[in-house]
Design a protein around this motif. Structure first.
Motif, PDB file in Angstrom:
ATOM      1  N   GLY A 192     -34.308 -19.076  -9.452  1.00 53.17           N
ATOM      2  CA  GLY A 192     -34.104 -18.692  -8.062  1.00 53.17           C
ATOM      3  C   GLY A 192     -34.992 -19.421  -7.078  1.00 53.17           C
ATOM      4  N   ILE A 193     -35.781 -20.378  -7.552  1.00 52.16           N
ATOM      5  CA  ILE A 193     -36.667 -21.159  -6.672  1.00 52.16           C
ATOM      6  C   ILE A 193     -35.925 -22.432  -6.268  1.00 52.16           C
ATOM      7  CG2 ILE A 193     -38.928 -22.243  -6.425  1.00 52.16           C
ATOM      8  CD1 ILE A 193     -39.905 -20.515  -8.725  1.00 52.16           C
ATOM      9  N   MET A 194     -35.392 -22.475  -5.071  1.00 50.25           N
ATOM     10  CA  MET A 194     -34.566 -23.601  -4.644  1.00 50.25           C
ATOM     11  C   MET A 194     -35.354 -24.665  -3.894  1.00 50.25           C
ATOM     12  SD  MET A 194     -31.917 -22.464  -6.022  1.00 50.25           S
ATOM     13  CE  MET A 194     -30.875 -23.825  -5.576  1.00 50.25           C
ATOM     14  N   ASP A 195     -36.524 -24.330  -3.365  1.00 48.41           N
ATOM     15  CA  ASP A 195     -37.295 -25.289  -2.575  1.00 48.41           C
ATOM     16  C   ASP A 195     -38.587 -25.693  -3.276  1.00 48.41           C
ATOM     17  OD1 ASP A 195     -38.420 -22.818  -2.368  1.00 48.41           O
ATOM     18  OD2 ASP A 195     -38.931 -22.979  -0.234  1.00 48.41           O
ATOM     19  N   CYS A 196     -38.519 -25.863  -4.576  1.00 46.67           N
ATOM     20  CA  CYS A 196     -39.709 -26.218  -5.340  1.00 46.67           C
ATOM     21  C   CYS A 196     -40.136 -27.651  -5.032  1.00 46.67           C
ATOM     22  CB  CYS A 196     -39.461 -26.061  -6.843  1.00 46.67           C
ATOM     23  SG  CYS A 196     -38.348 -27.295  -7.544  1.00 46.67           S
ATOM     24  N   LYS A 197     -41.390 -27.938  -5.298  1.00 45.17           N
ATOM     25  CA  LYS A 197     -41.949 -29.270  -5.053  1.00 45.17           C
ATOM     26  C   LYS A 197     -42.124 -30.066  -6.342  1.00 45.17           C
ATOM     27  CE  LYS A 197     -42.361 -28.142  -0.740  1.00 45.17           C
ATOM     28  NZ  LYS A 197     -41.439 -28.704   0.275  1.00 45.17           N
ATOM     29  N   CYS A 198     -41.379 -29.714  -7.356  1.00 43.91           N
ATOM     30  CA  CYS A 198     -41.490 -30.406  -8.641  1.00 43.91           C
ATOM     31  C   CYS A 198     -40.948 -31.827  -8.544  1.00 43.91           C
ATOM     32  CB  CYS A 198     -40.732 -29.635  -9.721  1.00 43.91           C
ATOM     33  SG  CYS A 198     -41.358 -27.967 -10.005  1.00 43.91           S
ATOM     34  N   ASP A 199     -41.314 -32.652  -9.529  1.00 43.93           N
ATOM     35  CA  ASP A 199     -40.829 -34.027  -9.567  1.00 43.93           C
ATOM     36  C   ASP A 199     -39.314 -34.060  -9.696  1.00 43.93           C
ATOM     37  OD1 ASP A 199     -43.467 -34.619  -9.474  1.00 43.93           O
ATOM     38  OD2 ASP A 199     -43.604 -35.502 -11.479  1.00 43.93           O
ATOM     39  N   ARG A 200     -38.712 -35.105  -9.163  1.00 49.22           N
ATOM     40  CA  ARG A 200     -37.284 -35.334  -9.255  1.00 49.22           C
ATOM     41  C   ARG A 200     -37.031 -36.674  -9.945  1.00 49.22           C
ATOM     42  NH1 ARG A 200     -37.845 -30.853  -7.088  1.00 49.22           N
ATOM     43  NH2 ARG A 200     -36.543 -29.999  -5.410  1.00 49.22           N
ATOM     44  N   CYS A 201     -35.818 -36.829 -10.440  1.00 47.14           N
ATOM     45  CA  CYS A 201     -35.388 -38.108 -11.015  1.00 47.14           C
ATOM     46  C   CYS A 201     -34.547 -38.819  -9.973  1.00 47.14           C
ATOM     47  CB  CYS A 201     -34.592 -37.889 -12.298  1.00 47.14           C
ATOM     48  SG  CYS A 201     -34.064 -39.433 -13.090  1.00 47.14           S
ATOM     49  N   PHE A 202     -35.025 -39.979  -9.496  1.00 47.57           N
ATOM     50  CA  PHE A 202     -34.376 -40.725  -8.421  1.00 47.57           C
ATOM     51  C   PHE A 202     -33.564 -41.887  -8.993  1.00 47.57           C
ATOM     52  CE2 PHE A 202     -37.826 -38.511  -6.437  1.00 47.57           C
ATOM     53  CZ  PHE A 202     -37.388 -38.218  -5.155  1.00 47.57           C
ATOM     54  N   SER A 203     -32.356 -42.058  -8.468  1.00 49.82           N
ATOM     55  CA  SER A 203     -31.509 -43.165  -8.907  1.00 49.82           C
ATOM     56  C   SER A 203     -32.104 -44.503  -8.511  1.00 49.82           C
ATOM     57  CB  SER A 203     -30.105 -43.014  -8.311  1.00 49.82           C
ATOM     58  OG  SER A 203     -29.303 -44.130  -8.620  1.00 49.82           O
ATOM     59  N   GLN A 204     -32.682 -44.575  -7.304  1.00 49.06           N
ATOM     60  CA  GLN A 204     -33.343 -45.795  -6.819  1.00 49.06           C
ATOM     61  C   GLN A 204     -34.789 -45.444  -6.492  1.00 49.06           C
ATOM     62  OE1 GLN A 204     -30.136 -46.396  -3.758  1.00 49.06           O
ATOM     63  NE2 GLN A 204     -30.201 -48.507  -4.487  1.00 49.06           N
ATOM     64  N   PRO A 205     -35.671 -45.520  -7.468  1.00 52.59           N
ATOM     65  CA  PRO A 205     -37.037 -45.004  -7.296  1.00 52.59           C
ATOM     66  C   PRO A 205     -37.890 -45.770  -6.292  1.00 52.59           C
ATOM     67  CG  PRO A 205     -36.843 -46.184  -9.376  1.00 52.59           C
ATOM     68  CD  PRO A 205     -35.456 -46.072  -8.830  1.00 52.59           C
ATOM     69  N   ASP A 206     -37.550 -47.039  -6.021  1.00 57.06           N
ATOM     70  CA  ASP A 206     -38.346 -47.833  -5.085  1.00 57.06           C
ATOM     71  C   ASP A 206     -37.867 -47.693  -3.646  1.00 57.06           C
ATOM     72  OD1 ASP A 206     -39.815 -48.796  -7.252  1.00 57.06           O
ATOM     73  OD2 ASP A 206     -38.409 -50.441  -7.588  1.00 57.06           O
TER      74      ASP A 206
ATOM     75  N   ARG B 295     -30.098 -40.428  -3.779  1.00 62.46           N
ATOM     76  CA  ARG B 295     -29.567 -39.778  -4.976  1.00 62.46           C
ATOM     77  C   ARG B 295     -30.721 -39.362  -5.891  1.00 62.46           C
ATOM     78  NH1 ARG B 295     -25.890 -43.860  -3.770  1.00 62.46           N
ATOM     79  NH2 ARG B 295     -23.705 -43.184  -3.660  1.00 62.46           N
ATOM     80  N   LYS B 296     -30.800 -38.050  -6.128  1.00 59.73           N
ATOM     81  CA  LYS B 296     -31.845 -37.517  -7.011  1.00 59.73           C
ATOM     82  C   LYS B 296     -31.344 -36.220  -7.629  1.00 59.73           C
ATOM     83  CE  LYS B 296     -34.219 -34.969  -3.300  1.00 59.73           C
ATOM     84  NZ  LYS B 296     -33.312 -35.342  -2.213  1.00 59.73           N
ATOM     85  N   HIS B 297     -31.939 -35.837  -8.755  1.00 58.49           N
ATOM     86  CA  HIS B 297     -31.577 -34.566  -9.371  1.00 58.49           C
ATOM     87  C   HIS B 297     -32.821 -33.921  -9.977  1.00 58.49           C
ATOM     88  CE1 HIS B 297     -31.137 -37.444 -12.787  1.00 58.49           C
ATOM     89  NE2 HIS B 297     -31.660 -36.441 -13.486  1.00 58.49           N
ATOM     90  N   ARG B 298     -32.744 -32.625 -10.149  1.00 59.46           N
ATOM     91  CA  ARG B 298     -33.872 -31.861 -10.678  1.00 59.46           C
ATOM     92  C   ARG B 298     -34.048 -32.111 -12.174  1.00 59.46           C
ATOM     93  NH1 ARG B 298     -35.248 -27.333  -7.346  1.00 59.46           N
ATOM     94  NH2 ARG B 298     -33.864 -27.151  -5.541  1.00 59.46           N
ATOM     95  N   ILE B 299     -35.298 -32.049 -12.596  1.00 65.93           N
ATOM     96  CA  ILE B 299     -35.595 -32.106 -14.032  1.00 65.93           C
ATOM     97  C   ILE B 299     -36.375 -30.862 -14.457  1.00 65.93           C
ATOM     98  CG2 ILE B 299     -35.577 -34.631 -14.168  1.00 65.93           C
ATOM     99  CD1 ILE B 299     -38.599 -34.600 -13.925  1.00 65.93           C
ATOM    100  N   CYS B 300     -36.514 -29.916 -13.516  1.00 66.87           N
ATOM    101  CA  CYS B 300     -37.199 -28.664 -13.819  1.00 66.87           C
ATOM    102  C   CYS B 300     -36.180 -27.522 -13.880  1.00 66.87           C
ATOM    103  CB  CYS B 300     -38.266 -28.367 -12.751  1.00 66.87           C
ATOM    104  SG  CYS B 300     -37.574 -28.163 -11.087  1.00 66.87           S
ATOM    105  N   ASP B 301     -36.620 -26.352 -14.274  1.00 63.76           N
ATOM    106  CA  ASP B 301     -35.736 -25.181 -14.375  1.00 63.76           C
ATOM    107  C   ASP B 301     -36.004 -24.175 -13.257  1.00 63.76           C
ATOM    108  OD1 ASP B 301     -38.220 -24.439 -15.206  1.00 63.76           O
ATOM    109  OD2 ASP B 301     -37.549 -23.329 -16.977  1.00 63.76           O
ATOM    110  N   CYS B 302     -36.560 -24.652 -12.143  1.00 61.86           N
ATOM    111  CA  CYS B 302     -36.880 -23.739 -11.038  1.00 61.86           C
ATOM    112  C   CYS B 302     -35.621 -23.135 -10.425  1.00 61.86           C
ATOM    113  CB  CYS B 302     -37.683 -24.484  -9.965  1.00 61.86           C
ATOM    114  SG  CYS B 302     -39.333 -24.989 -10.501  1.00 61.86           S
ATOM    115  N   ALA B 303     -34.537 -23.906 -10.377  1.00 59.30           N
ATOM    116  CA  ALA B 303     -33.303 -23.400  -9.778  1.00 59.30           C
ATOM    117  C   ALA B 303     -32.770 -22.197 -10.553  1.00 59.30           C
ATOM    118  CB  ALA B 303     -32.259 -24.512  -9.724  1.00 59.30           C
ATOM    119  N   SER B 304     -32.895 -22.218 -11.875  1.00 58.01           N
ATOM    120  CA  SER B 304     -32.422 -21.091 -12.686  1.00 58.01           C
ATOM    121  C   SER B 304     -33.260 -19.838 -12.458  1.00 58.01           C
ATOM    122  CB  SER B 304     -32.452 -21.471 -14.168  1.00 58.01           C
ATOM    123  OG  SER B 304     -33.779 -21.765 -14.584  1.00 58.01           O
TER     124      SER B 304
END
Length: 494
Positions: free
Chosen positions: A231-245, A220-229
């Motif tokens: 049109g960049i769907m495969d960006c390598k930006c950081d994500r927010c993970f529900s279980q980071p470990d 479970r993770k979600h984007r914290i960047c605006d790349c999707a808006s």
């Protein structure tokens, strides 16, 4: 107000006797399997918990629940296979036996929030996880080509680089988030097993193995960047993970992907009950060769009085730095050879080894010495008729390469291939058979005590559940009197 337990373990035994006489005057109304649990907790002294956790409470506010009773109740929830704290808090309100065994008056039991508050006090960190929720995407483990084999490591650091780094690192248990959990586990269970002669710390044989721990069905993770808006769907930006470990790993026993942890467990292989010594949770993608190093050198620091004399490991640990370390530390390694690292050599049918140790090709020509590789403890030989410019001038060449056929022969001091005792001896095989104690210990944690049923989201809760399962493993290994003293006392009153 600080918790007070003036009577200690004796006060708990008196409380248990009085309330069992009141609610269960006929001992036969309780099943034999439940009586086994009752007897073990009747003899389990958790007074150290009250002393150790006293400083973790405030002098202000209402009187808290007794820490030893809270810990005992959490242990009972695992022993009775109730994986949810919400369900356990409800069971305490309707089942007198659960409440009495915990040390609570029936009708005056703690709620689910009190349990989470107690477990928070056992975690020595303000964060519920070891790493931040926001971090880059991790490299995905590649599916192995052959069924039943382990995935290739994704770590960018080799064993040769990692081992000296961890060997020279001093780990302090006070700086670990699970420090309080380890202190309770060591003082009340591990040290007791040592005093009962179940573990010999002066000459310890350790078996190690990693096992997958599934925490959720998907990452479970979600984007914290605006790349999707944009049109960049495969960006390598950081994500927010529900279980980071946690991350995604490959379960070789079931041939499937899973999301969760890799639990590496060190077990006393010479103990009759496969008793665990030290655990470590790592991301699922961690290779066993790295998981062992992180676990072993932490154990060496946290249990400095333990002297390891034998290491029993599977072929995932078959790397030269392991053998070199064991030689320096005076440890006897029992490590299975990995075929991919040079057991079944394709040139065995093409040449023989002369009396002087020099390979002789099938045409009867001695090969030329072509250097050595000290890091791999082997010597290199090359075809005597091979030319880098014209290739091999032999009528029946052993290789189609211009470089010619090469043969690697192990040096006499190769600690990987030349073991004491030798790998083909009965003594080696008998000792190595005890390596399965790590697998049996992992089976007890995952199947008997239902480790994966926790369904927690934080590393804090997984460590709390794991360490209390280890406590129960030690508790089950302790010999109990043939005749129950508590049962006799209840019958005398009747």
């Amino acid at each position: 107000m600080l918790p007070v337990n003036s009577g200690g373990h004796t006060a708990y035994q008196d409380f248990l006797l009085v309330n069992l006489r009141k609610h269960y005057p006929v001992p036969d109304s309780i099943s034999p399997s439940t009586w086994d649990i009752i007897d073990r907790f009747w003899n389990l002294d958790l007074s150290f918990t009250d002393e150790f956790m006293r400083d973790k409470y405030s002098v202000f506010g209402p009187k808290p629940r007794t820490p030893s009773c809270m810990q005992r109740s959490f242990l009972l929830s695992i022993d009775f296979k109730v994986s949810s704290l919400t369900d356990w808090a409800a069971q305490l309100k309707i089942n007198p036996l659960y409440a009495i065994l915990s040390g609570f008056e029936f009708g005056d039991t703690p709620g689910v929030g009190t349990f989470y508050d107690f477990l928070n006090r056992l975690w020595d960190s303000d964060s519920d996880n070891l790493s931040s929720h926001i971090h880059p995407l991790k490299a995905k483990v590649k599916k192995p080509k052959t069924k039943g084999s382990k995935a290739a490591p994704v770590e960018k650091v080799s064993v040769e680089q990692l081992l000296p780094e961890l060997e020279n690192t001093v780990f302090c248990i006070e700086h670990q988030p699970y420090g309080s959990l380890f202190q309770l586990y060591k003082s009340e269970f591990l040290d007791q097993s040592v005093s009962k002669g179940l573990i010999t710390p002066d000459s310890l044989a350790l078996a190690g193995d990693g096992t997958p721990v599934v925490t959720s069905h998907r990452e479970r993770k979600h984007r914290i960047c605006d790349c999707a808006s944009k049109g960049i769907m495969d960006c390598k930006c950081d994500r927010c993970f529900s279980q980071p470990d946690c991350d995604i790993g490959w379960d070789s026993s079931r041939d499937c992907w899973y999301h969760g942890y890799d639990l590496y467990m060190l077990v006393a292989s010479d103990s009759e009950s496969d008793l665990p010594v030290f655990p470590l949770l790592s991301p699922a993608s961690t290779h066993d060769s790295h998981g062992f190093l992180h676990c072993f050198f932490r154990m060496k620091c946290f249990l400095s009085g333990y002297h390891v004399t034998k290491l029993l490991l599977d072929s995932a640990h078959d790397a030269m730095p392991y053998y070199e370390y064991c030689r320096r530390a005076h440890i006897t390694p029992f490590i299975d050879l990995n075929e991919k690292r040079g057991i079944k050599l394709p040139y065995k049918n093409d040449f023989i080894i002369g009396k002087d140790g020099v390979p002789v090709c099938r045409e009867g020509r001695r090969m030329n010495h072509d250097g050595s590789e000290p890091s791999k403890h082997r010597i290199k030989y090359r075809c005597s008729l091979a030319s880098r410019k014209y290739g091999c001038s032999c009528e029946h060449p052993c290789s189609g390469s211009k470089y010619g056929r090469t043969v690697h022969v192990a040096m006499k001091d190769n600690p990987r291939l030349f073991n004491l005792p030798p790998r083909d001896s009965d003594a080696w095989k008998l000792e190595y058979n005890a390596r399965t104690s790590a697998e049996r210990s992992n089976k007890r944690e995952k199947l008997d005590f239902k480790l994966e049923d926790g369904r927690h989201r934080s590393t804090k809760m997984w460590y709390c559940r794991l360490y209390h399962i280890l406590m129960l493993q030690h508790l089950d290994a302790w010999d109990m009197p043939f005749e129950s003293a508590l049962r006799k006392l209840i019958l005398q009153a009747a």
